[in-house]
Design a protein around this motif. Structure first.
Motif, PDB file in Angstrom:
ATOM      1  N   MET A  29      39.015  -3.088 -51.284  1.00  0.00           N
ATOM      2  CA  MET A  29      40.208  -2.937 -52.092  1.00  0.00           C
ATOM      3  C   MET A  29      40.727  -4.304 -52.535  1.00  0.00           C
ATOM      4  SD  MET A  29      40.558   0.321 -52.225  1.00  0.00           S
ATOM      5  CE  MET A  29      39.734   1.665 -51.357  1.00  0.00           C
ATOM      6  N   ASN A  66      45.444   3.930 -50.874  1.00  0.00           N
ATOM      7  CA  ASN A  66      44.440   3.073 -50.246  1.00  0.00           C
ATOM      8  C   ASN A  66      43.551   3.876 -49.312  1.00  0.00           C
ATOM      9  OD1 ASN A  66      43.642   1.326 -47.736  1.00  0.00           O
ATOM     10  ND2 ASN A  66      43.987  -0.171 -49.366  1.00  0.00           N
ATOM     11  N   TYR A 121      42.827  -0.933 -56.514  1.00  0.00           N
ATOM     12  CA  TYR A 121      41.426  -0.962 -56.923  1.00  0.00           C
ATOM     13  C   TYR A 121      41.324  -1.074 -58.437  1.00  0.00           C
ATOM     14  CZ  TYR A 121      36.464   0.204 -56.287  1.00  0.00           C
ATOM     15  OH  TYR A 121      35.089   0.161 -56.223  1.00  0.00           O
TER      16      TYR A 121
END
Length: 241
Positions: A29, A66, A121
């Protein structure tokens, strides 16, 4: 439909933002989680349904996205469902219906989810992976009024359901959402009971009442502010008498 790269959603200044962190890989990420967030993520990875409670600025939506993206890219799940109550701030609730067709109206409610994806992302050529996820319906928005009757995940096709602004769900709506979850799937519900825009009883409050009685239902309170010192100070003093 190329939602993620639409100029309204993702302007150039966001696309060109520098990446945080190093390394490659589908699950890498673009943010580094804090200690509190890492502990919360451990709970979310093992529980069936996690309540993320916290005041504004504690990155509830970013953290839930996430974990969901991590599970999707690691192929632990095959789909992410996104939903949130179609309720405006109370003082604006009488301004009438949103303009545009159904897709344009839903885009308003999708925006916080898309912002959370961008935060997690987006950098260094990763946009194509997210575009593909939307195109293949690996990530899909479901307006909350249409949740009832859906199967959200099965034994063979597990999913994560992200419920944003859970404090503004009615008890009946929250019940309807919770009872859609299939075996092996997960649900992350973000809420702040101080920001309930729903008149009457809150489904978020009812959900908090049964924590500790339902196996697989976990509660995590986030306290660290990631927005600004100003917001931190507001949170500290707003509810003082």
């Amino acid at each position: 439909m190329r939602l993620f790269l639409h100029n309204h959603i993702m302007p150039e200044e966001i696309i060109k933002k520098k990446r945080v962190g190093k390394g490659k890989g589908a699950t890498k990420m673009d943010i580094v989680l804090g200690v509190e967030q890492k502990k919360a993520k451990e709970v979310m990875m093992t529980s069936t349904c996690t309540i993320l409670d916290g005041v504004p600025g504690t990155s509830k939506s970013t953290l839930s996205m996430n974990v969901a993206l991590t599970l999707l890219f690691d192929t632990d799940i095959s789909k992410i469902w996104l939903t949130r109550p179609p309720i405006e701030l109370d003082q604006f609730s009488k301004n009438g219906a949103l303009p545009g067709d159904d897709k344009e109206k839903n885009l308003v409610y999708m925006q916080p989810f898309l912002d959370a994806i961008v935060a997690n992302y987006n950098i260094d050529g990763k946009k194509a992976r997210i575009e593909r996820a939307f195109a293949d319906k690996e990530i899909e928005f479901c307006p909350m009024p249409f949740i009832r009757g859906k199967n959200l995940g099965t034994k063979n096709e597990k999913c994560v359901v992200l419920v944003d602004e859970g404090q503004s769900c009615s008890p009946s709506t929250m019940y309807a959402i919770l009872t859609r979850l299939g075996e092996g799937s997960k649900m992350f519900i973000t809420m702040d009971l101080n920001q309930a825009d729903l008149k009457g009883a809150s489904g978020g409050k009812r959900l908090m009442d049964i924590v500790g009685r339902v196996k697989g239902l976990e509660y995590v309170e986030l306290t660290k502010n990631y927005r600004s010192k100003f917001v931190q100070s507001i949170n500290e003093h707003w509810f003082e008498k």
